[in-house]
Design a protein around this motif. Sequence first.
Motif, PDB file in Angstrom:
ATOM      1  N   LEU A  17      25.680 -71.798 -30.068  1.00  0.00           N
ATOM      2  CA  LEU A  17      24.684 -71.804 -28.931  1.00  0.00           C
ATOM      3  C   LEU A  17      24.929 -70.734 -28.022  1.00  0.00           C
ATOM      4  O   LEU A  17      24.203 -70.230 -27.335  1.00  0.00           O
ATOM      5  CB  LEU A  17      24.362 -73.329 -28.763  1.00  0.00           C
ATOM      6  CG  LEU A  17      23.834 -74.159 -29.694  1.00  0.00           C
ATOM      7  CD1 LEU A  17      23.448 -75.822 -29.159  1.00  0.00           C
ATOM      8  CD2 LEU A  17      22.602 -73.809 -30.228  1.00  0.00           C
ATOM      9  N   LEU A  18      26.403 -70.835 -27.718  1.00  0.00           N
ATOM     10  CA  LEU A  18      26.595 -70.147 -26.423  1.00  0.00           C
ATOM     11  C   LEU A  18      26.497 -68.782 -26.892  1.00  0.00           C
ATOM     12  O   LEU A  18      26.015 -67.715 -26.022  1.00  0.00           O
ATOM     13  CB  LEU A  18      27.771 -70.290 -26.161  1.00  0.00           C
ATOM     14  CG  LEU A  18      28.324 -71.604 -25.281  1.00  0.00           C
ATOM     15  CD1 LEU A  18      29.807 -71.943 -25.248  1.00  0.00           C
ATOM     16  CD2 LEU A  18      27.712 -71.871 -24.046  1.00  0.00           C
ATOM     17  N   PHE A  19      26.870 -68.518 -28.010  1.00  0.00           N
ATOM     18  CA  PHE A  19      26.770 -66.905 -28.492  1.00  0.00           C
ATOM     19  C   PHE A  19      25.001 -66.443 -28.531  1.00  0.00           C
ATOM     20  O   PHE A  19      24.807 -65.285 -28.137  1.00  0.00           O
ATOM     21  CB  PHE A  19      27.209 -66.846 -29.860  1.00  0.00           C
ATOM     22  CG  PHE A  19      27.242 -65.429 -30.506  1.00  0.00           C
ATOM     23  CD1 PHE A  19      27.921 -64.503 -29.990  1.00  0.00           C
ATOM     24  CD2 PHE A  19      26.268 -65.089 -31.545  1.00  0.00           C
ATOM     25  CE1 PHE A  19      27.932 -63.129 -30.309  1.00  0.00           C
ATOM     26  CE2 PHE A  19      26.210 -63.549 -32.001  1.00  0.00           C
ATOM     27  CZ  PHE A  19      27.401 -62.685 -31.282  1.00  0.00           C
ATOM     28  N   ILE A  20      24.186 -67.406 -28.871  1.00  0.00           N
ATOM     29  CA  ILE A  20      22.710 -67.023 -28.797  1.00  0.00           C
ATOM     30  C   ILE A  20      22.102 -67.024 -27.327  1.00  0.00           C
ATOM     31  O   ILE A  20      20.853 -67.056 -27.191  1.00  0.00           O
ATOM     32  CB  ILE A  20      21.995 -67.511 -29.940  1.00  0.00           C
ATOM     33  CG1 ILE A  20      21.720 -69.024 -29.684  1.00  0.00           C
ATOM     34  CG2 ILE A  20      22.500 -67.396 -31.162  1.00  0.00           C
ATOM     35  CD1 ILE A  20      20.858 -69.888 -30.586  1.00  0.00           C
ATOM     36  N   ARG A  21      22.786 -67.127 -26.367  1.00  0.00           N
ATOM     37  CA  ARG A  21      22.360 -67.045 -25.014  1.00  0.00           C
ATOM     38  C   ARG A  21      21.593 -68.448 -24.634  1.00  0.00           C
ATOM     39  O   ARG A  21      20.770 -68.485 -23.623  1.00  0.00           O
ATOM     40  CB  ARG A  21      21.607 -65.945 -24.893  1.00  0.00           C
ATOM     41  CG  ARG A  21      22.354 -64.721 -24.825  1.00  0.00           C
ATOM     42  CD  ARG A  21      21.900 -63.552 -23.844  1.00  0.00           C
ATOM     43  NE  ARG A  21      20.684 -62.946 -24.735  1.00  0.00           N
ATOM     44  CZ  ARG A  21      20.135 -61.696 -24.297  1.00  0.00           C
ATOM     45  NH1 ARG A  21      20.891 -61.183 -23.305  1.00  0.00           N
ATOM     46  NH2 ARG A  21      19.287 -61.181 -24.880  1.00  0.00           N
ATOM     47  N   VAL A  22      22.124 -69.746 -25.245  1.00  0.00           N
ATOM     48  CA  VAL A  22      21.527 -71.001 -24.643  1.00  0.00           C
ATOM     49  C   VAL A  22      22.406 -71.102 -23.288  1.00  0.00           C
ATOM     50  O   VAL A  22      23.487 -71.068 -23.460  1.00  0.00           O
ATOM     51  CB  VAL A  22      21.703 -72.106 -25.356  1.00  0.00           C
ATOM     52  CG1 VAL A  22      21.354 -73.389 -24.953  1.00  0.00           C
ATOM     53  CG2 VAL A  22      20.995 -71.927 -26.790  1.00  0.00           C
ATOM     54  N   VAL A  24      24.650 -72.551 -20.729  1.00  0.00           N
ATOM     55  CA  VAL A  24      25.845 -73.267 -20.851  1.00  0.00           C
ATOM     56  C   VAL A  24      25.710 -74.714 -20.758  1.00  0.00           C
ATOM     57  O   VAL A  24      26.117 -75.430 -21.770  1.00  0.00           O
ATOM     58  CB  VAL A  24      27.073 -72.634 -19.836  1.00  0.00           C
ATOM     59  CG1 VAL A  24      28.347 -73.563 -19.946  1.00  0.00           C
ATOM     60  CG2 VAL A  24      27.219 -71.244 -20.061  1.00  0.00           C
TER      61      VAL A  24
END
Lengths: 433, 177
Positions: A17-22, A24
């Motif tokens: 999720l962090l990788f797809i820019r959700v 933090v």
Amino acid sequence: MDTSIIAMIGFAFLFLLLFIRVPVGLAMMAVGTGGIYLIRPQASIPVLAGEIFGESSNYSLTIIPLFMLMGNLAGVSRMSRDLYDAAYSWLGHFRGGLASASIVGCAGFSALSGSSLAAALTMGRVSLPEMQRFNYDNSLSTGAIAAGGTLGILIPPSAGFVIYALLTEESVGQLFIAGVLPGVLLTILFVLTVWLVVTHSPAKAPQSGGRATIRVRVESLARASWIIGIIMITIGGIYAGAFSAVEAAGIGAFLALLVCILRKALTWPNIVDVAISTLKSTGTVFLILFGAFVFKTFVGFTGIAFDASLWVEAQGFSSFQIVLAILVMFMILGTFLEGFAILVLTVPLAQPILEALGINMVWFGVLIVIALEMALISPPVGINVFVVKGIAPNVPLNTIFRGIWPFWLAMLVAVIVVLLFPPIALYLPNTMF
Amino acid sequence: MPDFVPASLLWAETQLGRLAGLFAVLGSIALLGLTLITVVAVFWRYVLNDPIFGLEDVSSMSMTVVVAAAVAFGAYHGAHVNVSVIKFFAGRAITRFTDALARSIGFVIVGIATYAVFTKGTCGLECGAITNNLSIVHTPFYFVLGFALLAYALLLFLQLLIGLAHWRSEDPNEPAD
């Protein structure tokens, strides 16, 4: 499904999720809520609501908006300019003096603001044009500001320490005071770094001016006495036991407001600017906190932290090895994760392990916050670098990152020194009232 | 050629901007209140040696308003941090999909949070949701938080739609670094 496996899947999902820019905070909230649902379905919604309200109404956390407000008021009241002028009058005649003055200015401003971004932004606006006027090398000038700004989360008040205190249930006041000497140490190391860089490449910092007279120096120091006074009252008040950290924050914000009024700096545009900056910074921190505490509850439900502490105990690692391993992990994570995200992700996992080994959590907090500072300037996502880029749009990112490395190494030296000599962090908290 | 963006989406974005402005006003007033309450508490405690009972409760509840406003206002102004590593690996051809997915996930979790906060807040006094000293009922403060989260959820949904409308061109709400 075994709770340890759920925890592993949770961490994997979180990184995805962090990788797809959700954002933090939302990523941690989503994984935390989903994970709790898998383990105890009835608890997920009440935990989510409870943590959001719990953090929003947590009295200890009122320190965050109040110190943010104090820092922003200090910025618009031109106290930051006074601080820079005072530092410049004392250091400006040395080679690289403008860069050193920027760092000392950042350190002073950091004692009024808990945010490294605010420190870099405020002092950068004041000092960067000066350094550019005297043809300082762009890598040195931007590197000094980006690195100097990181002092904002080490020198009290510090948002990093507040979040760490909340996660570990340590005293905010003790952590604040523990950050003082390492903050001074790091400031000295940064100034030494400037000296080393300039000695090695004199062309990077042309002579910027003559030695100021004693009268000029004293006058500049007198003008900065407002800011020094507020720092003494707030941080000194915490150390002397006169105020709690929350009270110091409220008093500091109020005094900064008074200075603004006395200096006729409380104009409508400034009021709007201060309100917007404070609300935005507060919103940033609290969304992360909402997510962090839901995620922390999920991690607690899985029992993975306890399992990890048993595993570490079985391996027979020494406490020094564990602290070193966590710090190295922190530095690696810092190259691609946002600093506060690392803090809230790793501390709940690391705490049971560290406590089982009898490690002083205040000392560890100081180490982790210095490592967090390193994350703030580590490529490719060092957030302070982007702040400096914002005020120096003509300087390429590569140049800024090139200028940062000497300061990053100075931070590494600071970590090693505090690691080897814990009293640097623990002497003042152990003597406070 | 830029994509076509329905006027209704732009209108909705303007309205959410106004709502964010209202939250900013509310938050600023609460922030000033919080500062003054703390100063009053310190003055009465240390100077007059007569602590005012329950001021901590008032601070906590003011803080809830500040935080609610800050989260909603920060959302509209892109203050909520994300990790922008993906841009080092992928261009817009990929991020248009991942951003849509990220916003959908964000919308769902903030939507659930909104539901959770309203549900728990409604219970109020019956569930013992009151402050320790002055017994201030938490319900209205849960609701303020709920409305702030609702505004954030709507914003994420709107940004999802705007992102889809800008499928072949640059996304105006591209997450910041």
